[in-house]
Design a protein around this motif. Structure first.
Motif, PDB file in Angstrom:
ATOM      1  N   THR A 143       0.845  -1.181   0.000  1.00 12.09           N
ATOM      2  CA  THR A 143       0.000   0.000   0.000  1.00 12.09           C
ATOM      3  C   THR A 143       0.890   1.244   0.000  1.00 12.09           C
ATOM      4  O   THR A 143       2.002   1.224   0.534  1.00 12.09           O
ATOM      5  N   GLY A 144       0.375   2.309  -0.633  1.00  8.07           N
ATOM      6  CA  GLY A 144       1.109   3.574  -0.656  1.00  8.07           C
ATOM      7  C   GLY A 144       0.600   4.427   0.492  1.00  8.07           C
ATOM      8  O   GLY A 144       1.005   4.247   1.645  1.00  8.07           O
ATOM      9  N   ALA A 145      -0.313   5.318   0.186  1.00  6.02           N
ATOM     10  CA  ALA A 145      -0.893   6.176   1.214  1.00  6.02           C
ATOM     11  C   ALA A 145      -1.622   5.366   2.277  1.00  6.02           C
ATOM     12  O   ALA A 145      -1.824   5.834   3.388  1.00  6.02           O
ATOM     13  N   GLY A 146      -2.032   4.154   1.934  1.00  2.83           N
ATOM     14  CA  GLY A 146      -2.694   3.309   2.915  1.00  2.83           C
ATOM     15  C   GLY A 146      -4.163   3.066   2.640  1.00  2.83           C
ATOM     16  O   GLY A 146      -4.816   2.325   3.376  1.00  2.83           O
ATOM     17  N   GLN A 147      -4.692   3.687   1.592  1.00  2.34           N
ATOM     18  CA  GLN A 147      -6.113   3.482   1.304  1.00  2.34           C
ATOM     19  C   GLN A 147      -6.381   2.037   0.904  1.00  2.34           C
ATOM     20  O   GLN A 147      -7.351   1.436   1.335  1.00  2.34           O
ATOM     21  N   TRP A 148      -5.504   1.484   0.062  1.00  4.87           N
ATOM     22  CA  TRP A 148      -5.687   0.096  -0.345  1.00  4.87           C
ATOM     23  C   TRP A 148      -5.422  -0.840   0.834  1.00  4.87           C
ATOM     24  O   TRP A 148      -6.185  -1.766   1.078  1.00  4.87           O
ATOM     25  N   GLY A 149      -4.373  -0.585   1.582  1.00  6.49           N
ATOM     26  CA  GLY A 149      -4.040  -1.455   2.705  1.00  6.49           C
ATOM     27  C   GLY A 149      -5.153  -1.495   3.739  1.00  6.49           C
ATOM     28  O   GLY A 149      -5.502  -2.555   4.262  1.00  6.49           O
ATOM     29  N   ALA A 150      -5.737  -0.343   4.022  1.00 10.45           N
ATOM     30  CA  ALA A 150      -6.838  -0.291   4.994  1.00 10.45           C
ATOM     31  C   ALA A 150      -8.036  -1.075   4.460  1.00 10.45           C
ATOM     32  O   ALA A 150      -8.684  -1.824   5.195  1.00 10.45           O
ATOM     33  N   SER A 151      -8.306  -0.927   3.166  1.00 11.26           N
ATOM     34  CA  SER A 151      -9.450  -1.632   2.578  1.00 11.26           C
ATOM     35  C   SER A 151      -9.215  -3.136   2.592  1.00 11.26           C
ATOM     36  O   SER A 151     -10.114  -3.916   2.913  1.00 11.26           O
ATOM     37  N   LEU A 152      -7.997  -3.548   2.238  1.00 15.36           N
ATOM     38  CA  LEU A 152      -7.736  -4.985   2.246  1.00 15.36           C
ATOM     39  C   LEU A 152      -7.766  -5.526   3.672  1.00 15.36           C
ATOM     40  O   LEU A 152      -8.260  -6.627   3.908  1.00 15.36           O
ATOM     41  N   ALA A 153      -7.247  -4.751   4.632  1.00 16.00           N
ATOM     42  CA  ALA A 153      -7.262  -5.205   6.025  1.00 16.00           C
ATOM     43  C   ALA A 153      -8.701  -5.450   6.485  1.00 16.00           C
ATOM     44  O   ALA A 153      -9.010  -6.454   7.132  1.00 16.00           O
ATOM     45  N   TYR A 154      -9.585  -4.530   6.106  1.00 15.92           N
ATOM     46  CA  TYR A 154     -10.994  -4.676   6.489  1.00 15.92           C
ATOM     47  C   TYR A 154     -11.635  -5.856   5.762  1.00 15.92           C
ATOM     48  O   TYR A 154     -12.321  -6.692   6.368  1.00 15.92           O
ATOM     49  N   ALA A 155     -11.389  -5.962   4.436  1.00 16.75           N
ATOM     50  CA  ALA A 155     -11.998  -7.056   3.671  1.00 16.75           C
ATOM     51  C   ALA A 155     -11.479  -8.407   4.165  1.00 16.75           C
ATOM     52  O   ALA A 155     -12.247  -9.378   4.269  1.00 16.75           O
ATOM     53  N   ALA A 156     -10.196  -8.475   4.494  1.00 20.07           N
ATOM     54  CA  ALA A 156      -9.627  -9.726   5.014  1.00 20.07           C
ATOM     55  C   ALA A 156     -10.342 -10.107   6.307  1.00 20.07           C
ATOM     56  O   ALA A 156     -10.734 -11.261   6.516  1.00 20.07           O
ATOM     57  N   ARG A 157     -10.548  -9.112   7.151  1.00 18.55           N
ATOM     58  CA  ARG A 157     -11.251  -9.336   8.417  1.00 18.55           C
ATOM     59  C   ARG A 157     -12.663  -9.865   8.165  1.00 18.55           C
ATOM     60  O   ARG A 157     -13.133 -10.775   8.847  1.00 18.55           O
ATOM     61  N   MET A 158     -13.340  -9.269   7.182  1.00 21.10           N
ATOM     62  CA  MET A 158     -14.719  -9.684   6.864  1.00 21.10           C
ATOM     63  C   MET A 158     -14.782 -11.157   6.489  1.00 21.10           C
ATOM     64  O   MET A 158     -15.765 -11.835   6.770  1.00 21.10           O
ATOM     65  N   PHE A 159     -13.738 -11.624   5.770  1.00 24.43           N
ATOM     66  CA  PHE A 159     -13.774 -12.998   5.278  1.00 24.43           C
ATOM     67  C   PHE A 159     -12.892 -13.925   6.106  1.00 24.43           C
ATOM     68  O   PHE A 159     -12.595 -15.042   5.688  1.00 24.43           O
ATOM     69  N   GLY A 160     -12.441 -13.453   7.264  1.00 22.93           N
ATOM     70  CA  GLY A 160     -11.694 -14.325   8.168  1.00 22.93           C
ATOM     71  C   GLY A 160     -10.299 -14.690   7.683  1.00 22.93           C
ATOM     72  O   GLY A 160      -9.799 -15.784   7.951  1.00 22.93           O
ATOM     73  N   LEU A 161      -9.631 -13.781   6.960  1.00 26.80           N
ATOM     74  CA  LEU A 161      -8.266 -14.014   6.491  1.00 26.80           C
ATOM     75  C   LEU A 161      -7.286 -13.181   7.310  1.00 26.80           C
ATOM     76  O   LEU A 161      -7.636 -12.111   7.791  1.00 26.80           O
ATOM     77  N   GLU A 162      -6.053 -13.666   7.423  1.00 29.77           N
ATOM     78  CA  GLU A 162      -4.986 -12.862   8.031  1.00 29.77           C
ATOM     79  C   GLU A 162      -4.366 -11.992   6.943  1.00 29.77           C
ATOM     80  O   GLU A 162      -4.160 -12.460   5.823  1.00 29.77           O
TER      81      GLU A 162
END
Lengths: 459, 459
Positions: A143-162
């Protein structure tokens, strides 16, 4: 906004749940000239989906190379998650029009209303979904600014992924709150380049003070994915399957423009790897392909990272270490080191293959925006519309303002639609610096560009 | 959220523009026991609207003391501005329900989607509107965490007013980005207590290291307003006209709960001065007054600032310096200095007069929440629902979790509705501290409370 403007109101258009798209638009299937094939760097042969299986979820690999199916169905589970924040509003920006005194009609698609504050969630959700469906347990990304990283972190959480995220070092330091957001969702965040991968070590050995770029962070994330059991890599932009998922933006916008009784003469988005640009533009562009419309499409990139306006079209790697396939694209060379501008999401050396082909074939244009002009545009927009835009989105706003001011000169009432890809609430330190006069422009000479491209070719 | 939960979906309910309320609900007109009158501190006589004219816009003074009209029309210009972000979603929180394993049905009203990130804009818009309409040029205000200040700065900008904001010093330092947001909108921001007012100087002379509270900032803002030509003061909570404007929340929620085929057994909101609580609760409470419903209403205040649970009901000033009328309310004494908790919007010594009367008469309850419990609740909610809540809103979530876990014990399927008053994206430094174990609870002894109240009385 004046009293007069308030009387007109700032009009928002929203779709009912039923009207949220059921399929993504796969522009590859309809492009008059299809992109050249991706190449396996070892064999230099065109890539097949299973060449990518070690890196990405299999369905994403198939989507990446699908040049046949115009429409790809959005899985019901993904569409259910889209409903958490979609449709996003299409807004008629009366305040901005008035501030500029332009006869142009300005609309923006407000992707900042997603819970993570940007359009990135549109692809993070399906990427996490397909990973989960295929039995993956861990995902990595850059992630650069962190927008993608934050989104992936949330989506991973939604689907039970680390989730493990490599964040570009300069952004990790410029925008510490985005790291905290990722950590709140349970993701592991590492500034890149780091000593945790071979790629990171090599980069730091060669340049101990390397501040990172999306290219370095991608290398590290791919390396972690390919050396960790049951782990896949996910990418926030550049690749065709990412733009595919983002077409939900343009498909909604098309229906919403129809609600407003309007259609864009010009469509504008900022440009890092191409996903928010493609997401908004591709669904409208299909009506140019068919000859039915003649809309202009403008990608707004930073002056300091000008791959579309000043790069070369060639095969190059998508990352610094050379772990990706070879991509036919406009590039500044895969080891290009962008200046430390605050639009971290735009600090990338190359453009997606679809956009590169479209630019080459004259279906779209590109402009480059100096950093100071981008922030001036952002502050003007905030004052006029009440939303503080992400530094990335400020580039789209600056390009919009340029076009709106041309309309003011000519008196033309053009309809301009731009993508507000995200809000800037986590980027206030950057605004602080701008407001106190501590930011600058970064230009780059033709010689530097040529030299970097030939250096990258030698690698 | 598990796959199972994703299948159910996280349901959002939105209203059409037509269904956005056209009037605010004035609970004062329907309360079985009306609040005691506000007193002029000089004469100790009941206050008339024109006693307040030097401080507030005249229409706001009339609204403040209006105990007659049940419905007060929302001006069309204000309603047009509401449409920029309203209706806000009512969300069924399946993710939180599942995380808790509760049979309770949990809904929240998501006021965080406002462009300023909280419910505060609902009152900032009409306050700026009435000031503008009455020819005011400058507005002043106080702010704690900065949610109100940012909203007023934006609303002032919309209506062409200059804004000066006194921000509580501890919050100014804890949350520097909110200052930047206000400055982006062109507001002047001063940490309070400051040397720019008589009140500030007195406070700093007595306590050079005073970290500020809403009470000190209110004194400074009132003083500036009353000593500056063509300038009015605006308040973000406590007063009845602020809660009046906020009833747009509960009126929408009532329609949205009907869309969901449901009605709340329990309504919960965090509590600083009472505006987000009253905004959500009052429209539902009218059905308790009529005997038609028997909903429980719970205000969640911080353990360190327990005016509802441990304060006394008496006449007291709304600010530290004693510039306001005397308000009949639950208070900890107007010179109470709250601990430096991160929920800056809840660091206030008193409760609004309406809520105080309702609590006294048994129409509602209050609970106090320790700081650590509030952040634990916030992180659990973020992981379950994907929205990082403001530290203030975390108190409502913690109270909701307590009730939901009671339902788990008893097996009751109660319907709980809480107000997500704002998001915490600007408060990530506070989350950082919580996640790294650097936050603590603050308790206060009965002796300290009594002593402070009697000190305040002597003043």
């Amino acid at each position: 906004m004046s009293a007069n403007n308030r009387k007109k109101g700032q009009k928002r258009y929203l779709l009912s749940e039923e009207d949220i798209p059921r399929s993504w638009y796969n522009i590859q299937a309809e492009m008059p000239v299809k992109p050249a094939p991706l190449l396996n760097p070892a064999t230099k042969q065109p890539l097949k989906p299973d060449d990518l299986f070690p890196i990405f979820a299999e369905e994403l690999c198939r989507q990446e190379l699908n040049q046949t199916d115009v429409w790809i169905e959005i899985p019901e589970d993904v569409r259910d998650c889209y409903k958490f924040y979609r449709s996003t509003p299409l807004v008629r920006a009366y305040g901005l029009e008035e501030a500029l005194g332009t006869p142009a009609k300005i609309y923006f698609k407000n992707e900042s209303v997603s819970p993570m504050g940007s359009h990135k969630l549109n692809s993070a959700i399906p990427q996490a979904y397909y990973c989960k469906k295929e039995g993956v347990k861990n995902v990595t990304t850059e992630t650069g600014a962190g927008q993608w990283g934050a989104s992936l972190a949330y989506a991973a959480r939604m689907f039970g992924l680390e989730a493990a995220v490599y964040q570009v070092k300069i952004s990790y330091e410029q925008k510490p709150y985005r790291k905290s957001i990722m950590q709140t969702f349970g993701a592991q965040v590492t500034p890149s380049p780091s000593m945790s991968t071979r790629a990171g070590k090599d980069i730091l050995t060669a340049s101990p003070n390397h501040q990172g770029s999306l290219g370095t962070a991608i290398s590290e994330a791919i390396e972690l994915a390919t050396t960790t059991p049951n782990c896949k890599y996910t990418l926030g932009s550049v690749l065709s399957h990412v733009s595919l998922h983002q077409t939900v933006i343009g498909l909604e916008a098309e229906k919403q423009m129809a609600m407003a009784g309007d259609y864009p003469d010009i469509v504008i988005a900022c440009f890092g790897g191409g996903s928010n640009f493609g997401g908004l533009a591709f669904p409208f562009m299909r009506h140019n392909f068919s000859g039915e419309r003649n809309t202009r499409f403008i990608a707004a990139e930073p002056e300091s990272c000008p791959k579309l306006t000043r790069g070369v079209f060639t095969y190059d790697f998508g990352d610094e270490a050379g772990y990706t396939p070879l991509l036919p694209m406009y590039t500044l060379g895969h080891n290009f080191r962008p200046a430390n501008i605050h639009a971290g999401g735009l600090r990338y050396h190359g453009a997606g293959v679809i956009v590169s082909q479209l630019l080459k074939d004259g279906w779209m244009e590109a402009v480059d925006i100096p950093q100071l002009e981008s922030f001036e545009a952002g502050v003007l927009f905030a004052k006029a519309e009440g939303i503080i835009p992400a530094p990335e989105s400020c580039h789209a706003i600056a390009a919009t303002i340029r076009e709106a001011l041309k309309c003011k000169e000519t008196g033309e009432e053009k309809t301009i639609l731009f993508n507000l890809s995200g809000h800037g609430l986590i980027d206030m330190a950057s605004y602080d610096k701008f407001l106190s006069g501590d930011l600058q422009n970064y230009t780059i000479s033709d010689e530097e560009i040529s030299e970097n491209i030939s250096n990258s070719n030698r690698k």
